[in-house]
Design a protein around this motif. Structure first.
Motif, PDB file in Angstrom:
ATOM      1  N   UNK A  55       0.830  -1.211   0.000  1.00  0.00           N
ATOM      2  CA  UNK A  55       0.000   0.000   0.000  1.00  0.00           C
ATOM      3  C   UNK A  55       0.865   1.262   0.000  1.00  0.00           C
ATOM      4  N   UNK A  56       1.955   1.204   0.753  1.00  0.00           N
ATOM      5  CA  UNK A  56       2.861   2.346   0.824  1.00  0.00           C
ATOM      6  C   UNK A  56       3.471   2.632  -0.551  1.00  0.00           C
ATOM      7  N   UNK A  57       3.880   1.557  -1.254  1.00  0.00           N
ATOM      8  CA  UNK A  57       4.456   1.735  -2.591  1.00  0.00           C
ATOM      9  C   UNK A  57       3.400   2.256  -3.567  1.00  0.00           C
ATOM     10  N   UNK A  58       2.149   1.775  -3.453  1.00  0.00           N
ATOM     11  CA  UNK A  58       1.077   2.262  -4.333  1.00  0.00           C
ATOM     12  C   UNK A  58       0.791   3.745  -4.073  1.00  0.00           C
ATOM     13  N   UNK A  59       0.794   4.117  -2.789  1.00  0.00           N
ATOM     14  CA  UNK A  59       0.591   5.531  -2.437  1.00  0.00           C
ATOM     15  C   UNK A  59       1.682   6.406  -3.031  1.00  0.00           C
ATOM     16  N   UNK A  60       2.930   5.924  -2.943  1.00  0.00           N
ATOM     17  CA  UNK A  60       4.052   6.685  -3.510  1.00  0.00           C
ATOM     18  C   UNK A  60       3.922   6.771  -5.028  1.00  0.00           C
TER      19      UNK A  60
ATOM     20  N   UNK B  13       0.259  -4.667 -14.278  1.00  0.00           N
ATOM     21  CA  UNK B  13       0.439  -3.899 -15.507  1.00  0.00           C
ATOM     22  C   UNK B  13      -0.830  -3.165 -15.916  1.00  0.00           C
ATOM     23  N   UNK B  14      -1.963  -3.855 -15.816  1.00  0.00           N
ATOM     24  CA  UNK B  14      -3.245  -3.224 -16.177  1.00  0.00           C
ATOM     25  C   UNK B  14      -3.567  -2.073 -15.232  1.00  0.00           C
ATOM     26  N   UNK B  15      -3.261  -2.265 -13.939  1.00  0.00           N
ATOM     27  CA  UNK B  15      -3.520  -1.204 -12.950  1.00  0.00           C
ATOM     28  C   UNK B  15      -2.687   0.035 -13.252  1.00  0.00           C
ATOM     29  N   UNK B  16      -1.413  -0.197 -13.576  1.00  0.00           N
ATOM     30  CA  UNK B  16      -0.526   0.924 -13.917  1.00  0.00           C
ATOM     31  C   UNK B  16      -1.036   1.622 -15.174  1.00  0.00           C
ATOM     32  N   UNK B  18      -4.115   1.659 -16.388  1.00  0.00           N
ATOM     33  CA  UNK B  18      -5.369   2.369 -16.104  1.00  0.00           C
ATOM     34  C   UNK B  18      -5.090   3.683 -15.369  1.00  0.00           C
ATOM     35  N   UNK B  19      -4.180   3.646 -14.398  1.00  0.00           N
ATOM     36  CA  UNK B  19      -3.880   4.879 -13.662  1.00  0.00           C
ATOM     37  C   UNK B  19      -3.203   5.901 -14.570  1.00  0.00           C
ATOM     38  N   UNK B  20      -2.384   5.408 -15.520  1.00  0.00           N
ATOM     39  CA  UNK B  20      -1.735   6.337 -16.462  1.00  0.00           C
ATOM     40  C   UNK B  20      -2.766   6.994 -17.378  1.00  0.00           C
ATOM     41  N   UNK B  21      -3.745   6.192 -17.827  1.00  0.00           N
ATOM     42  CA  UNK B  21      -4.793   6.751 -18.699  1.00  0.00           C
ATOM     43  C   UNK B  21      -5.592   7.818 -17.945  1.00  0.00           C
ATOM     44  N   UNK B  22      -5.913   7.535 -16.672  1.00  0.00           N
ATOM     45  CA  UNK B  22      -6.641   8.523 -15.861  1.00  0.00           C
ATOM     46  C   UNK B  22      -5.793   9.784 -15.696  1.00  0.00           C
ATOM     47  N   UNK B  76       3.415  10.350 -21.509  1.00  0.00           N
ATOM     48  CA  UNK B  76       3.169   9.011 -20.943  1.00  0.00           C
ATOM     49  C   UNK B  76       4.426   8.485 -20.257  1.00  0.00           C
ATOM     50  N   UNK B  77       5.570   8.626 -20.931  1.00  0.00           N
ATOM     51  CA  UNK B  77       6.826   8.084 -20.399  1.00  0.00           C
ATOM     52  C   UNK B  77       7.206   8.798 -19.094  1.00  0.00           C
ATOM     53  N   UNK B  78       7.115  10.137 -19.096  1.00  0.00           N
ATOM     54  CA  UNK B  78       7.501  10.903 -17.904  1.00  0.00           C
ATOM     55  C   UNK B  78       6.581  10.567 -16.727  1.00  0.00           C
ATOM     56  N   UNK B  79       5.270  10.497 -17.007  1.00  0.00           N
ATOM     57  CA  UNK B  79       4.324  10.195 -15.932  1.00  0.00           C
ATOM     58  C   UNK B  79       4.576   8.799 -15.360  1.00  0.00           C
ATOM     59  N   UNK B  80       4.765   7.822 -16.256  1.00  0.00           N
ATOM     60  CA  UNK B  80       5.019   6.451 -15.791  1.00  0.00           C
ATOM     61  C   UNK B  80       6.332   6.367 -15.031  1.00  0.00           C
ATOM     62  N   UNK B  81       7.358   7.063 -15.530  1.00  0.00           N
ATOM     63  CA  UNK B  81       8.668   7.005 -14.872  1.00  0.00           C
ATOM     64  C   UNK B  81       8.602   7.619 -13.482  1.00  0.00           C
ATOM     65  N   UNK B  82       7.916   8.759 -13.365  1.00  0.00           N
ATOM     66  CA  UNK B  82       7.799   9.407 -12.046  1.00  0.00           C
ATOM     67  C   UNK B  82       7.051   8.496 -11.070  1.00  0.00           C
TER      68      UNK B  82
END
Lengths: 154, 98
Positions: A55-60, B13-16, B18-22, B76-82
């Motif tokens: 959860x901590x990693x997801x929050x970060x 991967x799908x979660x990442x 989806x969050x990137x698309x949002x 996309x790349x910058x957001x995912x990398x951060x």
């Protein structure tokens, strides 16, 4: 005020809920107490998240994404601000990759037999762009410092 | 590699994604908002003709800002990398109670 206690994590309520409920019965109601309870709920959730590695990693991760979005919005407004100070069109690129172009509006003025092109951009727009950058910068500071402020407040 | 690990990796991967698309959608809304406030005609040129044109509803010739495919991919790349950098850093340096 007691319904606000439902905003706290279940583990926290199980441990401190009755004690806090009794305390709230003795405290006069007011917006200050409500704000304190909301900040306390945020801090309690922060503790729950920090106690779990995933959860901590997801929050970060979410925090990093929010920072990246704000920085890119600032870059967009900064590009427009730079373009406003330029006499010609402004382009942003990195090596062979072309990112953006800002074209200033042009007018054809006809003074007798002489025609010339004038590029205009209202001066007020520069101040508005600076105000936008200030607002976005403020949001960035809040996003960067917010978790620490909530932690130190409680 | 077991199926459990494969499905966990696919879910992550799908979660990442989806969050990137949002996040990119939020950024697009922010850019539209600021292009309206700063009075510029924003064009996001993913395809030809452009995928998104946010023309101001007036005849006044405002400046044209065009964002190309490179900007969208870089975003996309910058957001995912951060995000992934911050998440990985916290995951590797995590200590109980910190």
């Amino acid at each position: 005020m007691k319904p606000l206690l439902r905003l706290y994590p279940a583990s926290w309520r199980k441990r401190y809920g009755n004690e806090m409920g009794a305390l709230l019965d003795d405290v006069p109601r007011g917006p200050g107490v409500a704000l304190d309870l909301l900040l306390g709920a945020a801090a309690a959730y922060g503790d729950v998240i920090r106690a779990n590695r995933i959860l901590s990693a997801m929050g970060a991760y979410i925090h990093g994404v929010c920072v990246a979005v704000l920085v890119q919005a600032i870059a967009f407004v900064a590009l427009i601000l730079v373009a406003q100070g330029s006499n010609s069109s402004t382009e942003a690129w990195l090596g062979p990759i072309h990112f953006a172009t800002v074209m200033r509006p042009m007018f054809l003025h006809d003074f007798g037999s002489v025609m010339f092109i004038a590029r205009t951009w209202p001066e007020l727009e520069g101040l508005i762009a600076l105000a936008c950058i200030a607002v976005l910068g403020g949001c960035l500071v809040v996003v960067l410092r917010g978790p620490r402020w909530v932690r130190t407040a409680h | 590699m077991s199926w459990r690990r494969i499905t966990t990796a696919a879910g992550f991967g799908l979660l990442v994604l989806a969050s990137l698309v949002v996040a990119e959608g939020t950024l697009a809304v922010l850019l539209l908002l600021f292009s309206f406030v700063l009075r510029v005609n924003l064009t996001i040129q993913l395809t030809s003709p452009p995928a998104l044109n946010a023309w101001l509803p007036t005849a006044w010739p405002y400046p044209d800002v065009t964002l190309y495919v490179g900007a969208v991919l870089a975003s996309f790349v910058v957001t995912a990398a951060c995000g992934l950098g911050a998440g990985a850093r916290r995951f590797l340096r995590w200590r109980a109670g910190t």
